[in-house]
Design a protein around this motif. Structure first.
Motif, mmCIF file in Angstrom:
data_model
loop_
_atom_site.group_PDB
_atom_site.id
_atom_site.type_symbol
_atom_site.label_atom_id
_atom_site.label_comp_id
_atom_site.label_asym_id
_atom_site.label_seq_id
_atom_site.Cartn_x
_atom_site.Cartn_y
_atom_site.Cartn_z
ATOM 1 N N CYS A 68 1.265 -1.354 -0.078
ATOM 2 C CA CYS A 68 0.253 -0.396 0.247
ATOM 3 C C CYS A 68 0.595 1.046 -0.018
ATOM 4 O O CYS A 68 1.626 1.654 0.463
ATOM 5 N N PHE A 69 0.205 1.831 -1.082
ATOM 6 C CA PHE A 69 1.872 3.249 -0.853
ATOM 7 C C PHE A 69 0.659 4.247 -0.305
ATOM 8 O O PHE A 69 1.072 5.421 -0.338
ATOM 9 N N GLY A 70 -0.388 4.677 0.305
ATOM 10 C CA GLY A 70 -1.377 5.652 1.192
ATOM 11 C C GLY A 70 -2.343 6.523 0.356
ATOM 12 O O GLY A 70 -2.161 7.342 0.277
ATOM 13 N N CYS A 71 -2.776 5.935 -1.084
ATOM 14 C CA CYS A 71 -3.029 6.719 -1.755
ATOM 15 C C CYS A 71 -4.549 7.013 -1.213
ATOM 16 O O CYS A 71 -5.688 7.894 -1.867
ATOM 17 N N ARG A 72 -5.593 6.441 -0.423
ATOM 18 C CA ARG A 72 -6.421 6.140 0.348
ATOM 19 C C ARG A 72 -7.929 5.974 -0.842
ATOM 20 O O ARG A 72 -9.239 6.560 -0.248
ATOM 21 N N TYR A 73 -7.634 5.803 -1.813
ATOM 22 C CA TYR A 73 -9.217 6.140 -2.935
ATOM 23 C C TYR A 73 -9.465 4.405 -2.002
ATOM 24 O O TYR A 73 -11.230 4.187 -1.686
ATOM 25 N N PHE A 89 -6.831 4.492 7.752
ATOM 26 C CA PHE A 89 -5.021 5.607 7.628
ATOM 27 C C PHE A 89 -4.313 5.568 8.399
ATOM 28 O O PHE A 89 -4.392 6.300 9.808
ATOM 29 N N GLY A 149 1.033 5.963 6.909
ATOM 30 C CA GLY A 149 1.413 6.673 5.427
ATOM 31 C C GLY A 149 0.809 4.988 4.627
ATOM 32 O O GLY A 149 0.244 4.911 3.766
ATOM 33 N N VAL A 150 0.044 3.840 4.926
ATOM 34 C CA VAL A 150 -1.030 2.687 4.658
ATOM 35 C C VAL A 150 -2.184 2.649 5.264
ATOM 36 O O VAL A 150 -2.362 3.076 6.938
#
Lengths: 52, 279, 412
Positions: B115-120, B132, B157-158
């Motif tokens: 996961c790179f944390g875009c939060r979609y 998050f 951040g994930v």
């Protein structure tokens, strides 16, 4: 992105998506290669030196 | 050993009897300690604190003496998505395949290192079951010793969420393998919240297995993506076709109604149809 | 001081005045860079985002700059592919604006993700079913197209152009520009669309969800169409602002009016489609999920039905009518009003499709969530604006951005 990636699958989604991507990258890089190649040829043949 | 799920996929799910739930919060505490869920010094802002299992308080909106309260525990629903094909709201949108649907168990996974944390996925989930890591986890001194070695802690951040205690399933499978068994028994794989609930409101098991309690409690309809045939059972936001694997049971009509959104008069119609269908 | 770099025959303000202006904007830029540093070093806890607002001000800013930057691909398409030659007088400006908008969007995305060092995962571990993956690919590729379109203009700087290699390169790149512009238009259709798809595919969010064609929800097509329609409005608005600041006429009126007219008809067709989409959503989609339209616009302190009215009527119908009517379009005040309303309208649409989607409760026992951005979010959102102003000022000063400038100044 490449067939050696873990997520890669030989399906329509990957073909269309990455097909489109590589197609675009190839067009752009071929276009730029042509521009640079032609520019080198033009410059060597002495074009564009004293146009002003 | 033959492959565990070959030709006989499991579909792990949960049934929560809301009439038994007292809102004590044991499930939340058990979940946090089982899964190394980080916490902040000040947890008063519930919109940025991590609660894989969260107990909501519902009221029927009436005044005394008719007022009634219901506590609704909400883990991740492990949605099967439209048509129950595994395209859960979150899985289908994750750009980096960091959350995935396991067709062998029906569990929606979260791969923290991917996961790179875009939060979609958080935007896609209507249940607010995804969280998050706004901060790096910080444990009070000495508490690191209490962390579970079976669950990796998450970095800043994930996104993270309930995994139906998947590590327990892995442990149960390992044990079965050592004992040269093909199957994992119902009681061998139970989530931490199920075991912690003092009133026995939570039941967990394989919805595809008619011998399991969860199957018997809700009687899922395989032709309608697992919709419950028990008239007292419901799933949250059934109409969105997310097809959750968490079911709720209540004798109280207003509680069942609160499980979804209805236009004026629609609930009565839906109720009539349901009663007719079961006659 | 820098007169050797300034295009021949062009009048520019004295260097100290220019440098002072850049320094003032530079301070704002540094403020933004500081906030950006905080977000990268300390993490996204520097923002006021939360688990209800995973997408917030930044994603709106991203969608908005890409929509208004749409002038680059659409003007490029009209000029290089459809051959509307008058537009050569505004295309440089459109390309510079596009370059600024898209580089800003990429920068904002790099700040917005929780693990920026893993940003490349979106390419390497791509999930081809995600709209965001499509956005990332098309956005980065289109940014390279914009860079290719920007390079010849940089090479036309008076001093750079003296070098034969650069002079020839600029000429050859112009020759091949139709291919690049067509590729850019193709990419833009997809990334503008997939940005619309980002909201439209959320079937767990009845406010955003739309039916569609094959894998694309209607918002996919609406976003592409609206970017093509409103993008030129922003190009025109920037042209007007540059003319205002420099107190010079830089583009002939016939060019302005032509682009305004095309934009007007695009907005007209877009707003008709948007109205049909909205009616279908109110009458069919939302009720089928148990929502009446007023559920989305009541019981909260901010999102009233006014926002729908403002988006469709003030930001759509009004500019459309002004821009397609010759009399209004050629009245400079009316034109300015129309392009301002247009730009605000499309930004409002992007706001609604990001922020309001997050605000609306879905579970019957959930509540509305409102959010106010932190100063770090605001500063990092202003950062691209400051960067854009500086880049545009440099481009105006040192590059022949407006081909008609010389002619118009001698006329005067």
């Amino acid at each position: 992105m490449l067939p050696n990636c873990f997520e890669w699958a030989w399906d329509a989604g990957h073909f269309l998506f990455f097909g489109g991507m590589w197609y675009t990258i190839i067009i752009l890089s071929l276009g730029m290669t042509w521009c640079i190649f032609k520019t080198i040829m033009d410059t060597v043949s002495g074009k564009g030196g004293d146009h002003h | 050993m033959t492959q565990q799920n070959h030709g006989n996929a499991h579909k792990f799910g949960m049934v929560i009897d809301l009439d038994k739930c007292t809102g004590c919060g044991s499930c939340m505490v058990a979940c946090m300690s089982e899964n190394n869920v980080p916490f902040k010094e000040d947890e008063s802002n519930k919109k940025d604190s991590i609660t894989w299992m969260r107990v909501y308080k519902l009221t029927n909106g009436k005044s005394f003496p008719d007022t009634d309260v219901c506590y609704l525990p909400r883990p991740c629903m492990h949605c099967g998505g439209k048509g129950d094909h595994g395209h859960s709201p979150c899985v289908s949108v994750c750009p980096a395949t960091a959350t995935d649907y396991d067709y062998g168990t029906g569990i929606v996974s979260q791969i923290y290192t991917r996961c790179f944390g875009c939060r979609y996925c958080m935007g896609a989930c209507p249940y607010h079951a995804r969280f998050f890591n706004w901060w790096d986890p910080k444990w009070p001194e000495g508490m690191e010793e209490y962390l579970s070695p079976d669950v990796s802690p998450r970095m800043r951040g994930v996104v993270e969420k309930c995994s139906f205690c998947f590590h327990r399933y892995q442990a149960a499978k390992d044990k079965a393998y050592l004992e040269e068994r093909d199957t994992v028994a119902e009681e061998e794989y139970q989530t931490a919240c199920t075991q912690a609930c003092p009133s026995g409101a939570i039941t967990f098991g394989d919805l595809n297995n008619p011998d399991h309690a969860v199957h018997q409690l809700v009687n899922p309809d395989p032709h309608h993506c697992g919709r419950p045939r028990n008239p007292k059972a419901f799933r949250l936001l059934e109409r969105l076709e997310t097809n959750p694997k968490v079911y709720y049971i209540s004798e109280r009509e207003w509680v069942r109604k609160a499980g979804d959104n209805y236009l004026d008069g629609e609930w009565e119609k839906a109720k009539m149809k349901k009663t007719k269908g079961h006659e | 001081m820098d007169s050797a770099l300034i295009p021949k025959g062009a009048n520019r303000c004295p260097f100290p005045v220019f440098a002072t202006g850049i320094a003032v904007v530079g301070v704002v830029l540094l403020w933004g860079v500081y906030a950006m540093g905080l977000c990268w070093i300390k993490g996204l806890n520097q923002t006021n985002m939360n688990d209800y607002y995973g997408f917030a001000l930044w994603i709106w800013a991203d969608l908005a700059v890409i929509a208004i930057g749409g002038g680059a691909f659409f003007t490029g398409l009209l000029k290089y592919v459809l051959g509307i030659d008058e537009l050569k007088n505004i295309i440089n400006l459109a390309v510079v604006i596009g370059f600024i908008c898209y580089s800003s969007a990429l920068l904002i995305l790099a700040i917005d993700i929780g693990q920026p060092l893993r940003g490349w995962f979106i390419f390497w571990h791509a999930n081809v079913h995600s709209m965001l993956t499509e956005v990332a690919f098309c956005l980065s590729l289109y940014f390279s197209v914009l860079t290719i379109e920007f390079i010849p203009l940089i090479l036309e700087n008076r001093q750079v152009d003296k070098v034969p290699f650069f002079h020839n390169l600029s000429h050859n790149m112009h020759t091949a520009m139709a291919v690049f512009a067509a590729t850019g238009a193709f990419l833009s259709c997809f990334h503008q669309g997939s940005l619309g798809g980002v909201a439209g595919v959320l079937y767990g969010r009845p406010f955003a969800f739309r039916e569609g064609l094959l894998i694309w929800p209607w918002t996919f097509f609406l976003f592409t169409w609206s970017a093509a329609a409103y993008g030129p409005c922003f190009t025109l608005l920037v042209a007007k602002m540059v003319e205002g600041i420099t107190r010079k006429k830089l583009i002939k009126d016939n060019v302005i009016h032509l682009l305004a007219k095309i934009s007007g008809w695009m907005i007209t067709t877009y707003i008709v489609a948007k109205i049909i989409d909205t009616i279908y959503w109110i009458a069919v989609t939302a009720p089928s999920l148990g929502f009446s339209v007023m559920d989305f616009y009541t019981d909260n302190a901010f999102y009233g039905i006014w926002i729908l009215f403002a988006e469709i009527v003030l930001g759509g119908i009004v500019p459309a009518v002004i821009l397609i009517t010759k009399k209004y379009r050629e009245n400079s005040k009316m034109l300015l009003l129309a392009i301002i309303l247009g730009v605000l309208g499309v930004c409002l649409n992007r706001w609604v499709m990001v922020l309001q989607v997050m605000a609306v409760p879905v579970m019957s026992f959930d509540t509305w969530a409102l959010y106010i951005p932190s100063w770090q979010e605001v500063a990092t959102t202003i950062l691209p604006v400051a960067y854009g102003i500086i880049l545009l000022a440099l481009a105006y000063r040192y590059l022949p951005m407006f081909p008609q400038e010389k002619e118009l100044s001698t006329e005067k």
